[in-house]
Design a protein around this motif. Sequence first.
Motif, PDB file in Angstrom:
ATOM      1  N   LYS A  88       2.479   3.604 -15.120  1.00  0.00           N
ATOM      2  CA  LYS A  88       1.640   4.468 -14.100  1.00  0.00           C
ATOM      3  C   LYS A  88       0.438   4.064 -13.749  1.00  0.00           C
ATOM      4  O   LYS A  88      -0.252   3.781 -14.916  1.00  0.00           O
ATOM      5  N   GLN A  89       0.083   3.865 -12.441  1.00  0.00           N
ATOM      6  CA  GLN A  89      -1.334   3.417 -12.235  1.00  0.00           C
ATOM      7  C   GLN A  89      -2.002   4.410 -11.533  1.00  0.00           C
ATOM      8  O   GLN A  89      -1.614   5.318 -10.734  1.00  0.00           O
ATOM      9  N   PHE A  90      -3.419   4.617 -11.847  1.00  0.00           N
ATOM     10  CA  PHE A  90      -4.121   5.645 -11.440  1.00  0.00           C
ATOM     11  C   PHE A  90      -4.935   5.233 -10.267  1.00  0.00           C
ATOM     12  O   PHE A  90      -5.412   4.166 -10.212  1.00  0.00           O
ATOM     13  N   THR A  91      -4.877   5.821  -9.072  1.00  0.00           N
ATOM     14  CA  THR A  91      -5.833   5.631  -7.760  1.00  0.00           C
ATOM     15  C   THR A  91      -6.408   6.907  -7.518  1.00  0.00           C
ATOM     16  O   THR A  91      -6.313   8.163  -7.711  1.00  0.00           O
ATOM     17  N   PHE A  92      -7.487   6.661  -6.442  1.00  0.00           N
ATOM     18  CA  PHE A  92      -8.258   7.947  -6.306  1.00  0.00           C
ATOM     19  C   PHE A  92      -8.556   7.457  -4.451  1.00  0.00           C
ATOM     20  O   PHE A  92      -8.350   6.565  -3.973  1.00  0.00           O
ATOM     21  N   LYS A  93      -8.885   8.655  -3.928  1.00  0.00           N
ATOM     22  CA  LYS A  93      -9.139   8.357  -2.706  1.00  0.00           C
ATOM     23  C   LYS A  93     -10.730   8.411  -2.161  1.00  0.00           C
ATOM     24  O   LYS A  93     -11.448   9.150  -2.942  1.00  0.00           O
ATOM     25  N   SER A 143      -2.915  -5.593  -3.352  1.00  0.00           N
ATOM     26  CA  SER A 143      -4.071  -6.003  -2.199  1.00  0.00           C
ATOM     27  C   SER A 143      -3.030  -7.109  -1.345  1.00  0.00           C
ATOM     28  O   SER A 143      -2.402  -7.788  -1.850  1.00  0.00           O
ATOM     29  N   ALA A 144      -3.247  -7.032  -0.135  1.00  0.00           N
ATOM     30  CA  ALA A 144      -2.604  -7.981   0.631  1.00  0.00           C
ATOM     31  C   ALA A 144      -3.890  -8.701   1.602  1.00  0.00           C
ATOM     32  O   ALA A 144      -4.705  -7.690   1.986  1.00  0.00           O
ATOM     33  N   ILE A 145      -3.737  -9.845   1.953  1.00  0.00           N
ATOM     34  CA  ILE A 145      -4.931 -10.477   2.673  1.00  0.00           C
ATOM     35  C   ILE A 145      -4.207 -11.100   3.853  1.00  0.00           C
ATOM     36  O   ILE A 145      -3.212 -11.682   3.811  1.00  0.00           O
ATOM     37  N   PHE A 146      -5.067 -11.358   4.724  1.00  0.00           N
ATOM     38  CA  PHE A 146      -4.986 -12.539   5.792  1.00  0.00           C
ATOM     39  C   PHE A 146      -5.728 -13.501   5.653  1.00  0.00           C
ATOM     40  O   PHE A 146      -6.863 -13.516   5.882  1.00  0.00           O
ATOM     41  N   TRP A 147      -5.052 -14.546   5.131  1.00  0.00           N
ATOM     42  CA  TRP A 147      -5.851 -15.714   4.638  1.00  0.00           C
ATOM     43  C   TRP A 147      -6.676 -16.302   5.722  1.00  0.00           C
ATOM     44  O   TRP A 147      -7.821 -16.873   5.521  1.00  0.00           O
ATOM     45  N   SER A 148      -6.004 -16.450   6.958  1.00  0.00           N
ATOM     46  CA  SER A 148      -6.717 -17.053   8.228  1.00  0.00           C
ATOM     47  C   SER A 148      -7.978 -16.316   8.378  1.00  0.00           C
ATOM     48  O   SER A 148      -8.935 -16.890   9.009  1.00  0.00           O
ATOM     49  N   THR A 149      -8.137 -15.130   7.928  1.00  0.00           N
ATOM     50  CA  THR A 149      -9.192 -14.299   8.272  1.00  0.00           C
ATOM     51  C   THR A 149     -10.476 -14.462   7.150  1.00  0.00           C
ATOM     52  O   THR A 149     -11.487 -14.666   7.745  1.00  0.00           O
ATOM     53  N   GLN A 185     -11.019  -3.422   3.766  1.00  0.00           N
ATOM     54  CA  GLN A 185     -10.767  -2.206   3.873  1.00  0.00           C
ATOM     55  C   GLN A 185      -9.761  -1.832   2.960  1.00  0.00           C
ATOM     56  O   GLN A 185      -8.799  -2.623   2.511  1.00  0.00           O
ATOM     57  N   GLY A 186      -9.141  -0.435   2.442  1.00  0.00           N
ATOM     58  CA  GLY A 186      -8.257  -0.098   1.552  1.00  0.00           C
ATOM     59  C   GLY A 186      -7.114   0.694   1.980  1.00  0.00           C
ATOM     60  O   GLY A 186      -6.615   1.354   1.120  1.00  0.00           O
ATOM     61  N   ASP A 187      -6.906   0.937   3.457  1.00  0.00           N
ATOM     62  CA  ASP A 187      -5.696   1.491   3.713  1.00  0.00           C
ATOM     63  C   ASP A 187      -4.620   0.781   3.903  1.00  0.00           C
ATOM     64  O   ASP A 187      -4.607  -0.654   3.933  1.00  0.00           O
ATOM     65  N   ARG A 188      -3.113   1.188   4.085  1.00  0.00           N
ATOM     66  CA  ARG A 188      -2.123   0.605   4.188  1.00  0.00           C
ATOM     67  C   ARG A 188      -1.989   0.410   5.799  1.00  0.00           C
ATOM     68  O   ARG A 188      -2.545   1.485   6.619  1.00  0.00           O
ATOM     69  N   PRO A 189      -1.264  -0.409   6.132  1.00  0.00           N
ATOM     70  CA  PRO A 189      -1.193  -0.700   7.912  1.00  0.00           C
ATOM     71  C   PRO A 189      -0.295   0.814   8.284  1.00  0.00           C
ATOM     72  O   PRO A 189      -1.181   1.349   9.384  1.00  0.00           O
ATOM     73  N   GLY A 190       0.326   1.323   7.661  1.00  0.00           N
ATOM     74  CA  GLY A 190       1.089   2.610   8.265  1.00  0.00           C
ATOM     75  C   GLY A 190       0.161   3.584   8.221  1.00  0.00           C
ATOM     76  O   GLY A 190       0.407   4.607   9.156  1.00  0.00           O
ATOM     77  N   GLU A 191      -1.059   3.816   7.385  1.00  0.00           N
ATOM     78  CA  GLU A 191      -1.990   4.857   7.390  1.00  0.00           C
ATOM     79  C   GLU A 191      -3.148   4.813   8.057  1.00  0.00           C
ATOM     80  O   GLU A 191      -4.365   5.655   7.813  1.00  0.00           O
ATOM     81  N   PHE A 192      -3.503   3.592   8.510  1.00  0.00           N
ATOM     82  CA  PHE A 192      -4.803   3.020   9.036  1.00  0.00           C
ATOM     83  C   PHE A 192      -5.315   4.065  10.340  1.00  0.00           C
ATOM     84  O   PHE A 192      -4.143   4.320  11.124  1.00  0.00           O
ATOM     85  N   PRO A 193      -6.242   4.615  10.453  1.00  0.00           N
ATOM     86  CA  PRO A 193      -6.719   5.396  11.636  1.00  0.00           C
ATOM     87  C   PRO A 193      -7.077   4.288  12.867  1.00  0.00           C
ATOM     88  O   PRO A 193      -8.265   3.965  13.104  1.00  0.00           O
ATOM     89  N   TRP A 217      -5.678  -5.105   3.180  1.00  0.00           N
ATOM     90  CA  TRP A 217      -4.933  -4.054   2.973  1.00  0.00           C
ATOM     91  C   TRP A 217      -4.963  -3.756   1.627  1.00  0.00           C
ATOM     92  O   TRP A 217      -4.755  -4.532   0.627  1.00  0.00           O
ATOM     93  N   HIS A 218      -4.719  -2.459   1.214  1.00  0.00           N
ATOM     94  CA  HIS A 218      -4.570  -1.967  -0.193  1.00  0.00           C
ATOM     95  C   HIS A 218      -3.338  -0.946  -0.280  1.00  0.00           C
ATOM     96  O   HIS A 218      -2.680  -0.563   0.752  1.00  0.00           O
ATOM     97  N   HIS A 219      -2.913  -0.618  -1.606  1.00  0.00           N
ATOM     98  CA  HIS A 219      -1.818   0.170  -1.967  1.00  0.00           C
ATOM     99  C   HIS A 219      -0.685  -0.528  -1.436  1.00  0.00           C
ATOM    100  O   HIS A 219       0.187   0.357  -0.737  1.00  0.00           O
ATOM    101  N   MET A 220      -0.540  -1.547  -1.303  1.00  0.00           N
ATOM    102  CA  MET A 220       0.710  -2.448  -0.791  1.00  0.00           C
ATOM    103  C   MET A 220       1.531  -2.629  -1.855  1.00  0.00           C
ATOM    104  O   MET A 220       1.456  -2.963  -3.146  1.00  0.00           O
TER     105      MET A 220
END
Length: 471
Positions: free
Chosen positions: A159-164, A211-217, A305-313, A331-334
Motif C-alpha cells: 500500500k502506498q500513502f498519498t496526500f492531497k 508519473s506520466a510525462i509528455f517527453w516532447s514537452t 502538475q499532479g492530477d490525472r487527465p480525468g480529474e483535471f480542472p 500527470w500523476h497518480h497514474m
Amino acid sequence: MYSSTKKRSTAMRMVNSRKPGPLILLTFIVTLILAFWKLRRDQYASSSSLPPEIANTVYNKKVDPLRCRKLPGAADTLVVMKTGATDFISQVPTHFDTTFLCAPNYIIFSDHDEIFRGQQIHDVLTTVSEGFRNEHPDFEIYRRLSQSGRAALVPHENKQFTFKAVDGDVTGGKGESAGWKLDKWKFLPMYHQTLTLSPGYKWYLFIEPDSAIFWSTVLKYEQRLDHTKPYYMGSQVLIGDLEFAHGGSGYLVSDTALKRVVEYYTSHKEESEKFTEEQWAGDAVAGETFKKADAALTRAWPIIQGDRPGEFPWGRDHGDRPVWCFPVMTWHHMSAADVEEMWEFEQRWIADGGLDNTTTGGYLRYRDVFNDHILPQMKTAKSGWDNGCEDAQHHATDLPSCFRACEKDAECLQYRFDLQTSKCTTSREPRLGKKAVYTEAFVSGWLYARVEQWRRKRPVCERDFWIESND
C-alpha cells in the motif's frame, strides 16, 4: 587375402556405425541453442529477485521508428526514476514499454538492488549512514529486503500513502506504510548517486512510477531554459514554511542546481540526515536542501502538475491566464494502463504532425488533451464510473430523471446517479472522472452537445504560456 579384406571391411562398418545420424545431429544442435538461451536468460534474471515472468519479460514495442527518441535535446537529458520494492512490479515495467522507449538515457533507484530486463536497479540507500540503516525503525523493511529479498514483503506493505494539496497547501497527514516511511530517505542520496553514476547531462528529470510525462514537452521546455542556471522546477506544494516540488508530479533540475545540492548534501551529511529524520515527506526535505544550496524552487504549475487527465480542472485559470492554453508536461497518480494510454496519445499526436505545426508552436497544450482524448469519451454514459459531480444535488428516483434534472439546468454539463442510494448530483464543469473505486453503482453521463459548446467558447490560445521564473 580374403580374410584380411573382410576384417578391414568389418572394421570400417564399425567405425561408420559410430557417426551421428541426422536425428542425433539435430538433437545436439537444439540442445546447444537451448543452453545458449538459458545462459542469456540467466544473465538478465539470475541476480534479480523479481518473479521470472516479470524479470524475463521481453520488449513488445520497437524503438527505432519512434521519432520521440531522436528529438533535439534528448541526448542531454537523463530521466531519473525513484521507486521501491513495494510498487516496482505493479508500476515500473510499463515504463520500459513507454517512457524509456522515448528517453534514451535513464537510471532507476530503489530500496532494493536487482536487475530488470538487463537494467541495473540501484539501491539508493547504500550511502545513508550505517547507524540509520542498521538501527533506525524507518529502515526495518530495508533490512528485511537486504536479507531476504522480495520474500520479506507482506501484502499490506504494497500500500502506498498519498496526500492531497488544495491551492498548494497540504491537507493530508503522515503516511504509515513501511514503504512511505523509507521513501523520504531516498531523495538526497539519489541526487548524490545520480551525479556519481550518470554525470555530464544538462538536465535531470526526476519522476516516480505513477508519473506520466509528455517527453516532447519536456524537451521543448528545456530549449527555453539555460542549464547553467540553478533551475529546480516543479509543481509547488507548501508544508508550513517548507516549499518544494511535489515528487510524484515530476520535477526538472539543471546540472548546475544538481551539483549545488549534491555539494551541500555531502558537506552537511550529518545535518541533512538529521533533518530528514525529523520530516515526513522526502520531497519537502529535497526542497529545503535545494533552497539551502542556493537553488530555490521555480514554481512550474500548471506545466508540471499532479492530477490525472480525468480529474483535471479544465476550466481553471492561473492568475489571469487560462490553464487551457498552458503547455502540459506531466500527470500523476497514474496506473500502468494510464501511463501507456497517455504515451500512446503523445505518439499519435507526433505521428499526426503535432511537432511540426508552427501555428500551435509544436507542443501539447491542455486543450489538445481535452479535445482529442477527453471529449471523445464523453459521448456516452458509463456504468461503474465516477465523473466527480458534486456541484448540486437533485431529487431523482432513477437515472432518466437524473439526466432530466441536469438538462433543466442550462449550465449543467454532466450528471452522476447512484443506483443504490438514488442520489443524483450534477456539475457545471466538464470532467471525465475515473472508474468508481468503492462502488459499481455509479452511472456517470454528460450532455455532450453542451460540453462541445463549452469547448468552443474556450480561448484560442494565441500566446505561449511558458514559465521560466517566479516573476
